[in-house]
Design an enzyme around this catalytic site. Sequence first.
Site, mmCIF file in Angstrom:
data_model
loop_
_atom_site.group_PDB
_atom_site.id
_atom_site.type_symbol
_atom_site.label_atom_id
_atom_site.label_comp_id
_atom_site.label_asym_id
_atom_site.label_seq_id
_atom_site.Cartn_x
_atom_site.Cartn_y
_atom_site.Cartn_z
ATOM 1 C CG ASP A 278 -2.292 0.656 0.885
ATOM 2 O OD1 ASP A 278 -2.273 1.850 0.532
ATOM 3 O OD2 ASP A 278 -3.353 0.021 1.007
ATOM 4 C CG HIS B 93 -0.846 1.648 -3.334
ATOM 5 N ND1 HIS B 93 -2.096 1.367 -2.831
ATOM 6 C CD2 HIS B 93 -0.455 0.520 -3.997
ATOM 7 C CE1 HIS B 93 -2.448 0.132 -3.163
ATOM 8 N NE2 HIS B 93 -1.458 -0.409 -3.860
#
Length: 412
Positions: A235, A258
Amino acid sequence: MQGGYVYLFVLLLLLGSLVSAAIACSTEPANLTTFDVRDFGAISAGGNIDNSEAFLLAWNATCNSESEISTLIVPRRKFLVNPVVFGGPCKPKIINFLILGRLLAPNSPEAWKGLDQSQWLAFKRVSGLKVAGPGRINGRGKGWWDQSCRDHPGLKGCTVLAPTAVKFVSCNNSSISDVHFVNSSQVHVLIEGCEGIHIENVLIEAPERSPNTDGIHISASHYVFVTNAIIATGDDCVSIGDHTSNIIVSYVKCGPGHGISIGSLGRSGNFVQVENIHVTQVYLQGTTSGARIKTWQAGKGYVRRVTFEHMFFRSVKNPIIIDQNYCSKRGACKELDTGVHISDVSFNNLYGTSSSQAAISLNCSRSVACTGVFLKSIYLRPAIQGQNLTSNCTNAHGIAFGVIQPEPCLQI
């Protein structure tokens, strides 16, 4: 007679030295005290015996010490520790939590039955806390990933919430340094309701497909500094939540993951307050986003005075992105006339390659425009040879200077 005076003078000097030494010896334990978790019953046993009670006893002794500086030591062994809260306030001005060995989370989610499933190791209401390595904190999160609702939506009893490896809650003037985090069930490090936090020289690792395993998440906190970090997770490498200000993220290697994100913000329609965010000297490789701000249409309030600068992208999807229309499923949220006002955002000295055709995407609300956006010294090339890079803008206002590629699309 004169010799007698000399003798007496030397004797007095010796006595004075002895008294000073005695005083120093008597005061040293009062200023610095050390507690080893093994002295409170912690047993390594290859990481198969729960030591949470022993760790808590050691913490209570450390926290209640009369010394100005108190140190809890985790020696060079493996220690299984069930969920535990290290609470304050504490008496010492400085508490060192020194991790020389390895801390292991329980293998099974069953260990959290009846407990707060959002946390594993939590520090609450502690000031002057210094968590330091060079040890490792292993969240052993696979059991949680295998029952994640994101990845297994049809699984009966799937879970949305999973434990954060290390939480700082309402802690001030504290730090985390030289620690290796690996495989947290969800977020690796959470800073919440804190002020004056330094995170430096950390390594954070989890598989690229592991769900919601942010490296560092900062929420409702001020004056937080993240520097010299290598983060590779499933993430956001660093995510910045609501009610935050004066955050500096520098010298970070990010990927996979991310990217560096502000948000998502305003999902519940709340008044967002995020300002004075500075991200600099970041290298991103193979991430799904680069420098990103994401807000829900339902939100109100502001994100302002944000700088992303001196960033290098290597095969990054969406290197530069503002999304005021963020939604859990693309296109599933209807358009609203509300929004978080994003203003005074600078993207400066950003270079590298984009794996998506849209290298710059500024998707701002039709009702609440992005204003004061500044693009300077940007040169992005396609990661795929022959692809043409584009900029996409909706209701984004600002100035572009020295943007070589792609061609900017800001409105004045």
